[in-house]
Write a protein that holds these residues in place. Structure first.
Motif, PDB file in Angstrom:
ATOM      1  N   ASP A 111      63.917  75.261  52.282  1.00  0.00           N
ATOM      2  CA  ASP A 111      63.785  74.400  51.112  1.00  0.00           C
ATOM      3  C   ASP A 111      62.335  74.210  50.688  1.00  0.00           C
ATOM      4  N   SER A 152      68.242  70.676  50.960  1.00  0.00           N
ATOM      5  CA  SER A 152      69.489  71.239  50.438  1.00  0.00           C
ATOM      6  C   SER A 152      70.700  70.451  50.925  1.00  0.00           C
ATOM      7  N   THR A 153      70.574  69.766  52.056  1.00  0.00           N
ATOM      8  CA  THR A 153      71.684  68.975  52.582  1.00  0.00           C
ATOM      9  C   THR A 153      71.900  67.702  51.778  1.00  0.00           C
ATOM     10  N   ARG A 208      71.232  67.575  48.288  1.00  0.00           N
ATOM     11  CA  ARG A 208      71.460  67.886  46.883  1.00  0.00           C
ATOM     12  C   ARG A 208      72.953  67.756  46.578  1.00  0.00           C
ATOM     13  N   GLU A 209      73.228  67.411  45.352  1.00  0.00           N
ATOM     14  CA  GLU A 209      74.625  67.332  44.935  1.00  0.00           C
ATOM     15  C   GLU A 209      74.993  68.601  44.183  1.00  0.00           C
ATOM     16  N   TYR A 210      76.191  69.091  44.456  1.00  0.00           N
ATOM     17  CA  TYR A 210      76.673  70.310  43.820  1.00  0.00           C
ATOM     18  C   TYR A 210      77.977  70.010  43.105  1.00  0.00           C
ATOM     19  N   GLY A 211      78.063  70.423  41.868  1.00  0.00           N
ATOM     20  CA  GLY A 211      79.245  70.147  41.072  1.00  0.00           C
ATOM     21  C   GLY A 211      80.378  71.122  41.305  1.00  0.00           C
ATOM     22  N   GLY A 212      80.072  72.297  41.854  1.00  0.00           N
ATOM     23  CA  GLY A 212      81.109  73.278  42.112  1.00  0.00           C
ATOM     24  C   GLY A 212      81.450  74.145  40.914  1.00  0.00           C
ATOM     25  N   ARG A 213      80.681  74.023  39.864  1.00  0.00           N
ATOM     26  CA  ARG A 213      80.963  74.828  38.673  1.00  0.00           C
ATOM     27  C   ARG A 213      79.788  75.761  38.421  1.00  0.00           C
ATOM     28  N   VAL A 214      80.098  77.047  38.268  1.00  0.00           N
ATOM     29  CA  VAL A 214      79.083  78.065  38.033  1.00  0.00           C
ATOM     30  C   VAL A 214      79.601  79.005  36.952  1.00  0.00           C
TER      31      VAL A 214
END
Length: 156
Positions: A36, A76-77, A79-85
């Protein structure tokens, strides 16, 4: 020198926990990296030494980046991820993936997610095997050295 607005105090960044990757080297010793924080790398003779050294490197990396006003990434642990790419691909690949999904009776989205998960898991396995291969080579070299030394000592 950049001065980001709304920046938190240095102590906040120093308190963040960044994941560390520790890799045993074939020649001996260990390399520790914090992916990171680009360029944050350290080495040590033992795993413990490498972990101590990477902690010093992390602290220095953060202090220098803060002083220069550079952006400091969150671990990175955290961070929020939306799951959309959104993925662009050649039409032929799109068609082939859709045909495969239909043949398996799943949606195109589910099929692509499954393929990505499998490919990701395969990369992890390959990386682990590569590390084990290096460990085995080091053990083989030690055994060869030990065998040569033993043969030398038993000569009349």
């Amino acid at each position: 020198m950049k001065r980001p607005t709304g920046r938190k105090p240095l102590e906040y960044y120093l308190g963040l926990r960044y994941p560390v990757t520790l890799v045993p080297e074939a020649e001996g010793g260990y390399t520790a990296t914090i992916n990171d924080l680009p360029g944050c790398v350290s080495v040590g003779e033992t795993a413990e030494e490498a972990m101590e050294m990477i902690e010093d490197a992390r602290r220095l990396w953060l202090e220098v980046a803060y002083e220069h006003g550079d952006e400091i990434p969150l671990p990175s642990t955290e961070r929020e991820y939306g799951g959309r790419v959104l993925v662009r691909m050649p039409p032929r690949l799109h068609r082939r993936l859709l045909e495969q999904a239909e043949a398996e009776g799943v949606s195109l989205n589910q099929h692509i997610v499954t393929l990505l998960a499998e490919a990701s898991a395969l990369r992890v396995v390959r990386r682990e095997l590569s590390g084990l291969r290096g460990d085995l080579q080091a053990v083989k070299q030690r055994l060869d050295d030990w065998d040569k030394e033993r043969q030398y000592q038993t000569r009349p």
